[in-house]
Design an enzyme around this catalytic site. Sequence first.
Site, PDB file in Angstrom:
ATOM      1  N   ASP A   1      -3.032   5.172   1.015  1.00 16.17           N
ATOM      2  CA  ASP A   1      -2.740   4.491  -0.247  1.00 16.17           C
ATOM      3  C   ASP A   1      -1.225   4.324  -0.356  1.00 16.17           C
ATOM      4  O   ASP A   1      -0.466   5.279  -0.124  1.00 16.17           O
ATOM      5  CB  ASP A   1      -3.275   5.312  -1.410  1.00 16.17           C
ATOM      6  CG  ASP A   1      -2.844   4.765  -2.748  1.00 16.17           C
ATOM      7  OD1 ASP A   1      -3.444   3.771  -3.197  1.00 16.17           O
ATOM      8  OD2 ASP A   1      -1.892   5.306  -3.341  1.00 16.17           O
TER       9      ASP A   1
ATOM     10  N   ASP B   1       2.114  -6.754  -1.914  1.00 14.05           N
ATOM     11  CA  ASP B   1       1.239  -7.858  -2.304  1.00 14.05           C
ATOM     12  C   ASP B   1      -0.111  -7.267  -2.671  1.00 14.05           C
ATOM     13  O   ASP B   1      -1.022  -7.224  -1.846  1.00 14.05           O
ATOM     14  CB  ASP B   1       1.120  -8.846  -1.138  1.00 14.05           C
ATOM     15  CG  ASP B   1       0.194 -10.010  -1.438  1.00 14.05           C
ATOM     16  OD1 ASP B   1      -0.213 -10.173  -2.604  1.00 14.05           O
ATOM     17  OD2 ASP B   1      -0.122 -10.764  -0.490  1.00 14.05           O
TER      18      ASP B   1
END
Length: 414
Positions: A243, A261
């Site tokens: 993550d 993004d």
Amino acid sequence: PLFFCGPHHPWGSRGIAAGIFPLCFSLGYLTPRLVDAYAKGSPSRAGSAYAFNVAGCILGPLVTSYLLLPHLSAKAAMLLWGAAFVALFWMFAHTLKRKGEFQAWMAVMGAFFIYSAERAQDFETFILSRDPAAVVYRDAAASTLAFGEGLDKRLFTNGSGMTVLTPLTKVMAHLPLAMLPHAPEKALVICFGMGTTFRAALSWDIRVTAVELVPGVKRAFGYFFSDASDLLARPNARVVIDDGRRFLRRTEERYDLITLDPPPPPEAAGSSLLYSREFYVVARAHLTDGGILQQWFPAGERKTLEAVARSLQDVFPYVYVYRALEVDWGFHFLASNRPLAPMTAERLAARLPPKARQDLMEWQKGEALLHVARRIVNGRTPVAEFLPSDPSIAITDDRPYNEYFYLRRWRSRT
């Protein structure tokens, strides 16, 4: 769900509700009723029943995620669990008061099951039947699907479109690296996608680390770029499966550029963790002095765009906004703890190393570098145009403004 949903189903989104709501409603009603019936007023029996139920709620997703989905399609996994419900019904059919109910329900369930097995399609099988070159990578995190040809290649995870081959994902690296007040040495790409931004950053011959949550997305890199294996073999290239926010919290590295993004759409569940004020605080702590955070925001709700701008402005003293090369596709937010010198087309073109120029122009056939650079820098817009008049409109970990949108949009329509 297999009966009522699927690609090009005439019911559309109503089919999703028809496929999910009855089962969820029935389980929500039956669970406490069955527990009460089993407990007969005994707290210990009620506790045992709820413990049994919780164990199933834990084991079911674990078995599905780590055993079924990595090896079967979503359709096959759903059919398998559907068969388990049919088997359970068969085991307890003798408790029915009216024997005719057994034949009737078995006929209904059999019809649904046979139709779903023979005719229904999930998105994955739908694409694979039409594009033999498409590839699927399944793992515990998600099912990744890559398909298409040439510049029309696409990346989907769990049936949702993530990205396409577009030069704006190259700009996510080239524009902020060119605007740095010093020569770049290290960059961090959060959300790997097709790998376009990762590849663009490597063209600057700097150390580039990419963090991606889904292993299959990294494996699909070679589908989109023929030089993927060569790039991954470079000593200055690294892709970490993790993550993005957690990676930042655990590393001591500082970067000249952090570019991200987040998966679309901006209101996707959990996406607030990459738009929140607290995330920007963590990111700022891992930037070098004068380093830049590039935050991409796709076209979407104006209020959510304003909330992102406010969260950035609350953390970074200097925030700049550039519109995407493609009209109405979104915005590049560039944030730093130092003011950035105004960028001109000539300066942008001059600051690009030869390999970076080649990368930026890879898909710009028939255009001159200076023309493309002018299109990029002419998209600059003052951040003040995006700041909400209400200072409470922002995204924080405790107030994920972007994810709670339905009532706000419904009220604006009425």
